[in-house]
Design an enzyme around this catalytic site. Sequence first.
Site, PDB file in Angstrom:
ATOM      1  N   ARG A  47      31.368 -16.676  29.291  1.00 55.42           N
ATOM      2  CA  ARG A  47      31.938 -15.970  28.153  1.00 55.42           C
ATOM      3  C   ARG A  47      32.742 -14.779  28.653  1.00 55.42           C
ATOM      4  O   ARG A  47      32.612 -14.353  29.802  1.00 55.42           O
ATOM      5  CB  ARG A  47      30.847 -15.488  27.213  1.00 55.42           C
ATOM      6  CG  ARG A  47      29.860 -14.536  27.862  1.00 55.42           C
ATOM      7  CD  ARG A  47      28.805 -14.110  26.869  1.00 55.42           C
ATOM      8  NE  ARG A  47      27.819 -13.243  27.485  1.00 55.42           N
ATOM      9  CZ  ARG A  47      26.764 -12.783  26.844  1.00 55.42           C
ATOM     10  NH1 ARG A  47      26.568 -13.116  25.584  1.00 55.42           N
ATOM     11  NH2 ARG A  47      25.909 -11.995  27.449  1.00 55.42           N
ATOM     12  N   LEU A 102      45.967 -11.263  43.450  1.00 55.32           N
ATOM     13  CA  LEU A 102      47.089 -12.211  43.495  1.00 55.32           C
ATOM     14  C   LEU A 102      46.741 -13.490  42.743  1.00 55.32           C
ATOM     15  O   LEU A 102      47.565 -14.025  41.992  1.00 55.32           O
ATOM     16  CB  LEU A 102      47.439 -12.518  44.949  1.00 55.32           C
ATOM     17  CG  LEU A 102      48.612 -13.465  45.190  1.00 55.32           C
ATOM     18  CD1 LEU A 102      49.904 -12.877  44.633  1.00 55.32           C
ATOM     19  CD2 LEU A 102      48.766 -13.756  46.682  1.00 55.32           C
ATOM     20  N   ASN A 143      39.741  -3.661  49.789  1.00 53.25           N
ATOM     21  CA  ASN A 143      40.540  -4.547  48.941  1.00 53.25           C
ATOM     22  C   ASN A 143      40.439  -4.194  47.466  1.00 53.25           C
ATOM     23  O   ASN A 143      41.427  -3.837  46.838  1.00 53.25           O
ATOM     24  CB  ASN A 143      40.100  -6.003  49.128  1.00 53.25           C
ATOM     25  CG  ASN A 143      40.952  -6.755  50.115  1.00 53.25           C
ATOM     26  OD1 ASN A 143      41.912  -6.226  50.657  1.00 53.25           O
ATOM     27  ND2 ASN A 143      40.598  -8.010  50.363  1.00 53.25           N
ATOM     28  N   ASP A 144      39.219  -4.328  46.918  1.00 53.22           N
ATOM     29  CA  ASP A 144      39.108  -4.213  45.469  1.00 53.22           C
ATOM     30  C   ASP A 144      37.684  -3.984  44.997  1.00 53.22           C
ATOM     31  O   ASP A 144      36.712  -4.242  45.703  1.00 53.22           O
ATOM     32  CB  ASP A 144      39.665  -5.473  44.788  1.00 53.22           C
ATOM     33  CG  ASP A 144      39.128  -6.770  45.377  1.00 53.22           C
ATOM     34  OD1 ASP A 144      37.925  -6.838  45.669  1.00 53.22           O
ATOM     35  OD2 ASP A 144      39.909  -7.723  45.563  1.00 53.22           O
ATOM     36  N   ASP A 164      40.297 -12.520  57.774  1.00 53.09           N
ATOM     37  CA  ASP A 164      40.491 -11.312  56.977  1.00 53.09           C
ATOM     38  C   ASP A 164      39.170 -10.780  56.433  1.00 53.09           C
ATOM     39  O   ASP A 164      38.942  -9.568  56.385  1.00 53.09           O
ATOM     40  CB  ASP A 164      41.447 -11.605  55.814  1.00 53.09           C
ATOM     41  CG  ASP A 164      42.902 -11.647  56.264  1.00 53.09           C
ATOM     42  OD1 ASP A 164      43.164 -11.428  57.461  1.00 53.09           O
ATOM     43  OD2 ASP A 164      43.777 -11.913  55.420  1.00 53.09           O
ATOM     44  N   THR A 182      47.014  -8.927  47.903  1.00 52.96           N
ATOM     45  CA  THR A 182      47.142 -10.313  48.356  1.00 52.96           C
ATOM     46  C   THR A 182      45.805 -11.047  48.322  1.00 52.96           C
ATOM     47  O   THR A 182      45.696 -12.152  48.856  1.00 52.96           O
ATOM     48  CB  THR A 182      47.716 -10.361  49.784  1.00 52.96           C
ATOM     49  OG1 THR A 182      46.924  -9.527  50.645  1.00 52.96           O
ATOM     50  CG2 THR A 182      49.155  -9.880  49.801  1.00 52.96           C
ATOM     51  N   TYR A 205      42.118 -11.256  45.590  1.00 53.97           N
ATOM     52  CA  TYR A 205      41.756 -11.781  44.268  1.00 53.97           C
ATOM     53  C   TYR A 205      42.812 -11.429  43.221  1.00 53.97           C
ATOM     54  O   TYR A 205      43.135 -12.229  42.337  1.00 53.97           O
ATOM     55  CB  TYR A 205      40.393 -11.212  43.888  1.00 53.97           C
ATOM     56  CG  TYR A 205      39.716 -11.856  42.696  1.00 53.97           C
ATOM     57  CD1 TYR A 205      40.284 -12.926  41.997  1.00 53.97           C
ATOM     58  CD2 TYR A 205      38.468 -11.391  42.277  1.00 53.97           C
ATOM     59  CE1 TYR A 205      39.640 -13.497  40.919  1.00 53.97           C
ATOM     60  CE2 TYR A 205      37.812 -11.960  41.197  1.00 53.97           C
ATOM     61  CZ  TYR A 205      38.409 -13.008  40.521  1.00 53.97           C
ATOM     62  OH  TYR A 205      37.771 -13.568  39.446  1.00 53.97           O
TER      63      TYR A 205
END
EC number: 2.7.1.23
Length: 293
Positions: free
Chosen positions: A153, A187, A142-143, A68, A183, A185
Amino acid sequence: MKYFYIVTNRFKDPDGVNTRKIAHFLRSKGAECVCQIEQEKAFNKTGSYSDVRLVPNNTECVIVLGGDGTLIQASRELSEKDIPFIGVNIGTLGYLTDTDMSSFEETLESLLRDDYEIDRRMMLDGCIYRGEERIFSDMALNDVVINRNGALRIIDFDIYVNGEYLNTYSADGVIVSTATGSTAYSLSAGGPIIQPTARLIMVTPICPHSLNQRSIIFAADDEIMIEMKDNKSSSGRMTGSLKNDSARVATFDGESFCEVVTGDRIVITQSERISRFVKTSRISFLERIRNKM
């Protein structure tokens, strides 16, 4: 389809055995096939898996050997070509790859006789502003992830949607994802699984320091703006070098990144580009999910 281009993850097919096997099969059927690893030998090219300059203009489909992650990288780097992709997984079947080496011949036969469907996947555009200056921009399938860069922190940030204030978060970070990225990170951070061709933008905080902060799903044409704040919630507890380390980072599909500081604004919108994935497999998305459970 008759004209193919093969992108290979050289870590998963280091000797090119699987690449040559696929190329030989296609050529034996009368198709034309160009392999990037063959071009690299001719031009002594190294680096990323795919290079848009090497893809012939008549290419009808890009075959991606790897997983992927390889497919995501190729779709980002070759997005301007607007060519459909199909993934051949070397290893465990993923969410994006359509087939593996045990069944690639059947899959390629489907392509050769034009027996396939195209999944159109939404992508994201992200721009980072420091004052009035745009310091970085990229796209993601994806993101887009904003999180801490080394220091142990939490980070503080405000989120605005279409210019309207949503909330202030104290968390390990935040994930802004597409349905395809649900599906990935997101998830792992507790976000829901979403049918991958859905058009939307999902915001998922990473380990938020609150019991009532969960994923929120917005329309595809909404604008998400994240403004970095001083890390006041954690600065009083930090000492030494960690207290001076305020680095936070925005990452696009885990591939490209930019450090962000207090006051920076990350603006995320739906991209005009899409990724097109060839679908020949009879394995449905629901069956893939079921096999992962």
